[in-house]
Design a protein around this motif. Structure first.
Motif, PDB file in Angstrom:
ATOM      1  N   GLU A 292       3.932  -7.242   7.606  1.00  0.00           N
ATOM      2  CA  GLU A 292       4.677  -8.094   6.601  1.00  0.00           C
ATOM      3  C   GLU A 292       4.972  -9.477   7.600  1.00  0.00           C
ATOM      4  OE1 GLU A 292       6.156  -7.803   3.371  1.00  0.00           O
ATOM      5  OE2 GLU A 292       4.404  -6.331   3.696  1.00  0.00           O
ATOM      6  N   LYS A 293       5.453  -9.300   8.807  1.00  0.00           N
ATOM      7  CA  LYS A 293       5.685 -10.662   9.558  1.00  0.00           C
ATOM      8  C   LYS A 293       4.549 -11.345   9.801  1.00  0.00           C
ATOM      9  CE  LYS A 293       9.081  -8.066  12.122  1.00  0.00           C
ATOM     10  NZ  LYS A 293       9.452  -7.321  13.752  1.00  0.00           N
ATOM     11  N   LEU A 294       3.285 -10.744  10.010  1.00  0.00           N
ATOM     12  CA  LEU A 294       2.071 -11.415  10.243  1.00  0.00           C
ATOM     13  C   LEU A 294       1.389 -11.850   8.923  1.00  0.00           C
ATOM     14  CD1 LEU A 294       0.732  -9.051  13.097  1.00  0.00           C
ATOM     15  CD2 LEU A 294       1.713 -11.207  13.455  1.00  0.00           C
ATOM     16  N   GLY A 295       1.844 -11.672   7.800  1.00  0.00           N
ATOM     17  CA  GLY A 295       1.113 -11.897   6.644  1.00  0.00           C
ATOM     18  C   GLY A 295      -0.372 -11.488   6.493  1.00  0.00           C
ATOM     19  N   VAL A 296      -0.491 -10.065   7.001  1.00  0.00           N
ATOM     20  CA  VAL A 296      -1.721  -9.456   6.869  1.00  0.00           C
ATOM     21  C   VAL A 296      -1.964  -8.406   5.648  1.00  0.00           C
ATOM     22  CG1 VAL A 296      -3.323  -7.838   7.933  1.00  0.00           C
ATOM     23  CG2 VAL A 296      -2.120  -9.479   9.565  1.00  0.00           C
ATOM     24  N   SER A 297      -2.997  -8.613   4.896  1.00  0.00           N
ATOM     25  CA  SER A 297      -3.104  -7.862   3.523  1.00  0.00           C
ATOM     26  C   SER A 297      -3.551  -6.396   4.251  1.00  0.00           C
ATOM     27  CB  SER A 297      -4.130  -8.038   2.902  1.00  0.00           C
ATOM     28  OG  SER A 297      -4.363  -7.178   1.714  1.00  0.00           O
ATOM     29  N   MET A 298      -2.692  -5.237   4.009  1.00  0.00           N
ATOM     30  CA  MET A 298      -2.850  -3.585   4.121  1.00  0.00           C
ATOM     31  C   MET A 298      -2.610  -3.115   3.003  1.00  0.00           C
ATOM     32  SD  MET A 298      -1.883  -3.590   8.358  1.00  0.00           S
ATOM     33  CE  MET A 298      -2.576  -2.142   8.759  1.00  0.00           C
ATOM     34  N   PRO A 299      -3.376  -2.885   1.960  1.00  0.00           N
ATOM     35  CA  PRO A 299      -2.730  -2.252   0.905  1.00  0.00           C
ATOM     36  C   PRO A 299      -2.773  -0.712   0.823  1.00  0.00           C
ATOM     37  CG  PRO A 299      -4.996  -3.272   0.488  1.00  0.00           C
ATOM     38  CD  PRO A 299      -4.403  -3.636   1.858  1.00  0.00           C
ATOM     39  N   ILE A 300      -3.693  -0.088   1.710  1.00  0.00           N
ATOM     40  CA  ILE A 300      -3.628   1.437   1.754  1.00  0.00           C
ATOM     41  C   ILE A 300      -2.342   1.607   2.773  1.00  0.00           C
ATOM     42  CG2 ILE A 300      -4.539   3.386   2.905  1.00  0.00           C
ATOM     43  CD1 ILE A 300      -7.417   1.833   2.827  1.00  0.00           C
ATOM     44  N   THR A 301      -2.048   0.938   3.547  1.00  0.00           N
ATOM     45  CA  THR A 301      -0.668   1.026   4.367  1.00  0.00           C
ATOM     46  C   THR A 301       0.495   0.762   3.516  1.00  0.00           C
ATOM     47  OG1 THR A 301      -1.829   0.501   6.505  1.00  0.00           O
ATOM     48  CG2 THR A 301       0.464   0.300   6.514  1.00  0.00           C
ATOM     49  N   ASP A 302       0.542  -0.185   2.550  1.00  0.00           N
ATOM     50  CA  ASP A 302       1.519  -0.346   1.712  1.00  0.00           C
ATOM     51  C   ASP A 302       1.732   0.591   0.831  1.00  0.00           C
ATOM     52  OD1 ASP A 302       1.991  -2.913   2.325  1.00  0.00           O
ATOM     53  OD2 ASP A 302       0.850  -3.871   1.127  1.00  0.00           O
ATOM     54  N   VAL A 303       0.806   1.361   0.214  1.00  0.00           N
ATOM     55  CA  VAL A 303       0.896   2.452  -0.615  1.00  0.00           C
ATOM     56  C   VAL A 303       1.390   3.710   0.130  1.00  0.00           C
ATOM     57  CG1 VAL A 303      -0.406   4.160  -2.152  1.00  0.00           C
ATOM     58  CG2 VAL A 303      -0.623   1.649  -2.488  1.00  0.00           C
ATOM     59  N   LEU A 304       0.961   3.896   1.267  1.00  0.00           N
ATOM     60  CA  LEU A 304       1.268   5.022   2.046  1.00  0.00           C
ATOM     61  C   LEU A 304       2.907   4.929   2.560  1.00  0.00           C
ATOM     62  CD1 LEU A 304       0.507   7.822   3.400  1.00  0.00           C
ATOM     63  CD2 LEU A 304      -0.093   6.332   5.462  1.00  0.00           C
ATOM     64  N   GLU A 310       9.583   6.102  -0.063  1.00  0.00           N
ATOM     65  CA  GLU A 310      10.315   5.588  -1.158  1.00  0.00           C
ATOM     66  C   GLU A 310      10.069   6.552  -2.165  1.00  0.00           C
ATOM     67  OE1 GLU A 310       8.985   1.617  -1.977  1.00  0.00           O
ATOM     68  OE2 GLU A 310       9.666   0.883  -0.068  1.00  0.00           O
ATOM     69  N   GLY A 311       9.346   7.751  -2.006  1.00  0.00           N
ATOM     70  CA  GLY A 311       9.034   8.676  -3.027  1.00  0.00           C
ATOM     71  C   GLY A 311       8.220   8.524  -4.072  1.00  0.00           C
ATOM     72  N   LYS A 312       7.092   7.710  -3.495  1.00  0.00           N
ATOM     73  CA  LYS A 312       6.083   7.437  -4.742  1.00  0.00           C
ATOM     74  C   LYS A 312       5.105   8.647  -4.861  1.00  0.00           C
ATOM     75  CE  LYS A 312       4.299   3.415  -5.188  1.00  0.00           C
ATOM     76  NZ  LYS A 312       4.314   3.164  -6.792  1.00  0.00           N
TER      77      LYS A 312
END
Length: 330
Positions: A292-304, A310-312
């Motif tokens: 988030e600080k670096l502005g790097v896209s990591m969608p798998i990490t986001d979902v995990l 967060e209980g998703k």
């Protein structure tokens, strides 16, 4: 005779201790658990972490850090990433300036986002630091199954010294100048391995895992390059090699924890069931904040992250990944 101390009597530290003892080194192991110490010294076995493997008589376990380290030139930090700083502070009054510190942990410091070599350098600024990483399950190393790893250091001469120390006919060691890439590859692959286990737990097949590993590799490269690592490092042992072994093997505690989570367990329940530290859970939180600080896209990490913290529902997380906006692969 070379002497080496392992701080931590866990599975990988013990496996490497056994390997080096067979090579003729005098090996000391320090651990907090009195039962582990007793089993190593009296039964020549680490029943808790590496059962059914004989530990040579030139391996001795200690409850005292000072006794375990003595005047040994090499000290291996065989503890989880989150206690590296504490252990460094504990050993600082004991070690000499020439003591070479070898870290075999894979992760980053959650609070600071710093690589483990940076943490060690902060606490032990006068000591050379070497990082050992790569696809190396303890269970296989302990049984002399052929394994290949990589070592790195800010000063390559120390990496080459450790390369020589650890090399055997069953344990091949390469050097790599890219300390950032080696550390980041070894840390982020745990996140992807955890996600791969979740896919297995849900009941998805080989297609899903191949996609996850391939796109997960992309996330490793993105965050690694953003932090200063070299892309070619991530196609080597600490990136692709480690990713393959942790996503596909039941020796991987990250994958096993993921399987439990995919079947409905909470992360806390999964950790309790595994009975050892699951680095991917800590790494997911740390790298989610860092990217988030670096502005790097990591969608798998986001979902995990949302699944773990967060209980998703994991299945809905996969749906979100599959239905994102259309993109070019390159």
């Amino acid at each position: 005779m070379d002497k080496i101390t392992f701080i931590g009597g866990g599975s990988f530290g013990t496996a490497l201790a056994i390997m080096l003892a067979k090579k003729g080194l005098e090996v000391s192991i320090w651990d907090r658990n009195p039962q582990v110490i007793e089993d190593i010294n009296e039964k020549h076995e680490n029943i808790k972490y590496v059962p059914s493997v004989v530990i040579p008589s030139n391996v001795t376990a200690f409850s005292s850090l000072k006794e375990a380290i003595g005047d040994n030139r090499y000290v291996v930090l065989a503890v989880p990433s989150h206690v590296i700083r504490i252990i460094c502070r504990d050993i600082k009054p004991i070690i000499g300036k020439d003591t070479v510190i070898i870290s075999i942990a894979k992760g980053i410091e959650a609070e600071s986002g710093k690589r483990l070599s940076e943490v060690i350098n902060e606490e032990l600024p006068e000591n050379p630091v070497v990082i050992l990483s790569g696809p190396s399950h303890a269970e296989e190393v302990a049984q002399d199954i052929p394994t290949t790893v990589v070592v790195t250091s800010k000063d390559l001469k120390y990496a080459e010294e450790i390369q020589e120390l650890f090399m055997t006919s069953k344990f091949r060691v390469y050097t790599n100048k890219d300390i950032v890439g080696v550390e980041i590859g070894g840390a982020v692959k745990n996140i992807i391995a955890l996600a791969a286990g979740i896919c297995d737990g849900i009941g998805y097949g080989d297609n899903a895992k191949a996609a996850l590993m391939t796109r997960g590799m992309k996330e490793i490269v993105r965050i690694g390059e953003a932090l200063g690592g070299k892309s070619e490092t991530f196609s080597g042992l600490t990136g692709m090699g480690d990713l393959i072994v942790t996503c596909t093997s039941m020796h991987s505690r990250n994958r096993r924890a993921g399987i439990l989570i995919g079947k409905g367990a909470s992360s806390e329940e999964a950790i309790k069931e595994i009975g050892m530290v699951v680095e991917g859970i800590k790494a997911c939180k740390a790298f989610h904040e860092l990217k988030e600080k670096l502005g790097v896209s990591m969608p798998i990490t986001d979902v995990l992250y949302r699944v773990l913290f967060e209980g998703k529902d994991p299945k809905y997380g996969v749906y979100e990944l599959m239905t994102r906006d259309k993109k070019s692969e390159m």
